[in-house]
Design a protein around this motif. Structure first.
Motif, PDB file in Angstrom:
ATOM      1  N   SER A   1       0.825  -1.205   0.000  1.00 34.44           N
ATOM      2  CA  SER A   1       0.000   0.000   0.000  1.00 34.44           C
ATOM      3  C   SER A   1       0.864   1.263   0.000  1.00 34.44           C
ATOM      4  CB  SER A   1      -0.971   0.000   1.181  1.00 34.44           C
ATOM      5  OG  SER A   1      -0.255   0.014   2.397  1.00 34.44           O
ATOM      6  N   ILE A   2       1.995   1.230   0.717  1.00 35.17           N
ATOM      7  CA  ILE A   2       2.916   2.363   0.706  1.00 35.17           C
ATOM      8  C   ILE A   2       3.501   2.547  -0.698  1.00 35.17           C
ATOM      9  CG2 ILE A   2       5.146   3.204   1.551  1.00 35.17           C
ATOM     10  CD1 ILE A   2       4.413   1.962   4.270  1.00 35.17           C
ATOM     11  N   GLY A   3       3.847   1.443  -1.346  1.00 38.22           N
ATOM     12  CA  GLY A   3       4.373   1.505  -2.710  1.00 38.22           C
ATOM     13  C   GLY A   3       3.363   2.078  -3.690  1.00 38.22           C
ATOM     14  N   LEU A   4       2.114   1.686  -3.535  1.00 32.35           N
ATOM     15  CA  LEU A   4       1.073   2.220  -4.416  1.00 32.35           C
ATOM     16  C   LEU A   4       0.841   3.699  -4.171  1.00 32.35           C
ATOM     17  CD1 LEU A   4      -1.507  -0.712  -4.378  1.00 32.35           C
ATOM     18  CD2 LEU A   4      -0.039   0.012  -6.268  1.00 32.35           C
ATOM     19  N   MET A   5       0.901   4.123  -2.929  1.00 36.73           N
ATOM     20  CA  MET A   5       0.737   5.543  -2.634  1.00 36.73           C
ATOM     21  C   MET A   5       1.863   6.364  -3.252  1.00 36.73           C
ATOM     22  SD  MET A   5      -0.773   5.940   1.203  1.00 36.73           S
ATOM     23  CE  MET A   5       0.231   4.731   2.049  1.00 36.73           C
ATOM     24  N   ALA A   6       3.060   5.864  -3.237  1.00 40.18           N
ATOM     25  CA  ALA A   6       4.193   6.578  -3.821  1.00 40.18           C
ATOM     26  C   ALA A   6       4.026   6.715  -5.329  1.00 40.18           C
ATOM     27  CB  ALA A   6       5.493   5.861  -3.490  1.00 40.18           C
ATOM     28  N   CYS A   7       3.566   5.665  -5.983  1.00 40.21           N
ATOM     29  CA  CYS A   7       3.355   5.717  -7.436  1.00 40.21           C
ATOM     30  C   CYS A   7       2.227   6.676  -7.778  1.00 40.21           C
ATOM     31  CB  CYS A   7       3.040   4.329  -7.989  1.00 40.21           C
ATOM     32  SG  CYS A   7       4.451   3.209  -7.961  1.00 40.21           S
ATOM     33  N   GLY A   8       1.194   6.668  -7.006  1.00 41.59           N
ATOM     34  CA  GLY A   8       0.062   7.571  -7.254  1.00 41.59           C
ATOM     35  C   GLY A   8       0.466   9.026  -7.121  1.00 41.59           C
ATOM     36  N   GLY A   9       1.348   9.337  -6.199  1.00 40.83           N
ATOM     37  CA  GLY A   9       1.819  10.704  -6.015  1.00 40.83           C
ATOM     38  C   GLY A   9       2.594  11.209  -7.214  1.00 40.83           C
ATOM     39  N   LYS A  10       3.385  10.339  -7.838  1.00 38.84           N
ATOM     40  CA  LYS A  10       4.165  10.734  -9.006  1.00 38.84           C
ATOM     41  C   LYS A  10       3.262  11.061 -10.178  1.00 38.84           C
ATOM     42  CE  LYS A  10       8.355   8.180  -7.880  1.00 38.84           C
ATOM     43  NZ  LYS A  10       9.215   7.050  -8.228  1.00 38.84           N
ATOM     44  N   GLU A  11       2.205  10.302 -10.372  1.00 38.53           N
ATOM     45  CA  GLU A  11       1.296  10.561 -11.475  1.00 38.53           C
ATOM     46  C   GLU A  11       0.626  11.920 -11.309  1.00 38.53           C
ATOM     47  OE1 GLU A  11       0.133   5.932 -12.471  1.00 38.53           O
ATOM     48  OE2 GLU A  11      -1.379   7.273 -11.661  1.00 38.53           O
ATOM     49  N   THR A  12       0.269  12.278 -10.117  1.00 40.03           N
ATOM     50  CA  THR A  12      -0.359  13.565  -9.864  1.00 40.03           C
ATOM     51  C   THR A  12       0.597  14.698 -10.203  1.00 40.03           C
ATOM     52  OG1 THR A  12      -1.664  12.576  -8.100  1.00 40.03           O
ATOM     53  CG2 THR A  12      -1.492  14.970  -8.105  1.00 40.03           C
ATOM     54  N   LYS A  13       1.867  14.546  -9.806  1.00 44.40           N
ATOM     55  CA  LYS A  13       2.837  15.582 -10.101  1.00 44.40           C
ATOM     56  C   LYS A  13       3.052  15.726 -11.596  1.00 44.40           C
ATOM     57  CE  LYS A  13       5.344  15.293  -5.750  1.00 44.40           C
ATOM     58  NZ  LYS A  13       6.604  14.930  -5.098  1.00 44.40           N
ATOM     59  N   GLN A  14       3.064  14.614 -12.330  1.00 43.04           N
ATOM     60  CA  GLN A  14       3.243  14.681 -13.774  1.00 43.04           C
ATOM     61  C   GLN A  14       2.064  15.371 -14.428  1.00 43.04           C
ATOM     62  OE1 GLN A  14       3.904  10.634 -14.951  1.00 43.04           O
ATOM     63  NE2 GLN A  14       6.089  10.706 -14.481  1.00 43.04           N
ATOM     64  N   SER A  15       0.854  15.085 -13.989  1.00 40.23           N
ATOM     65  CA  SER A  15      -0.300  15.735 -14.595  1.00 40.23           C
ATOM     66  C   SER A  15      -0.313  17.221 -14.269  1.00 40.23           C
ATOM     67  CB  SER A  15      -1.603  15.061 -14.148  1.00 40.23           C
ATOM     68  OG  SER A  15      -1.785  15.207 -12.752  1.00 40.23           O
ATOM     69  N   GLU A  16       0.158  17.594 -13.060  1.00 39.33           N
ATOM     70  CA  GLU A  16       0.256  19.009 -12.736  1.00 39.33           C
ATOM     71  C   GLU A  16       1.298  19.680 -13.618  1.00 39.33           C
ATOM     72  OE1 GLU A  16       1.108  19.322  -8.585  1.00 39.33           O
ATOM     73  OE2 GLU A  16      -0.860  18.564  -7.982  1.00 39.33           O
ATOM     74  N   GLY A  17       2.406  18.979 -13.913  1.00 39.91           N
ATOM     75  CA  GLY A  17       3.433  19.512 -14.799  1.00 39.91           C
ATOM     76  C   GLY A  17       2.893  19.731 -16.201  1.00 39.91           C
TER      77      GLY A  17
END
Length: 121
Positions: free
Chosen positions: A14-30
């Motif tokens: 679950s920690i690993g999935l949360m980390a991956c989800g955070g990166k996708e959000t940052k990319q979409s914001e970029g």
């Protein structure tokens, strides 16, 4: 012991999935930031075109990051640029041209505006 191992593995996943989800959000914001920058650039281009001025004369000299022009009344102007303006590659020394630009021209001070286009007259 097996239950503790399963809980630890589940927690790590679950920690690993949360980390991956955070990166996708940052990319979409970029991507949104890049899109906003493109829109602002387009607006700036439209404003520049609105404030555009023209000067007519003959090309005296063309260099890598500047060219000089002489008007019919004998005034000479050196126009510098970062990126070659539209149409500059189609003209050569001696050609009569119309230069569309923003900013202020001066025979003494360096040109600080933007050259929008160079067209044969």
């Amino acid at each position: 012991m097996k239950k503790t191992g399963i809980v630890v593995l589940a927690l790590m996943m679950s920690i690993g999935l949360m980390a991956c989800g955070g990166k996708e959000t940052k990319q979409s914001e970029g991507a949104k930031t890049e899109s906003s920058a493109a829109q602002e650039s387009a607006k700036a281009g439209a404003e520049k075109a609105k404030d555009a001025k023209e000067i007519k004369g003959s090309i005296l000299e063309v260099k890598d990051f500047m060219f000089s022009i002489k008007t019919d009344d004998g005034k000479e102007y050196a126009l510098n640029f970062d990126k070659a303006p539209e149409g500059l590659s189609e003209v050569k020394e001696g050609d009569e041209v119309t230069v569309e630009y923003t900013g202020e021209l001066s025979e003494v001070d360096s040109f600080t505006g933007t050259i929008l286009s160079v067209k044969k007259a």
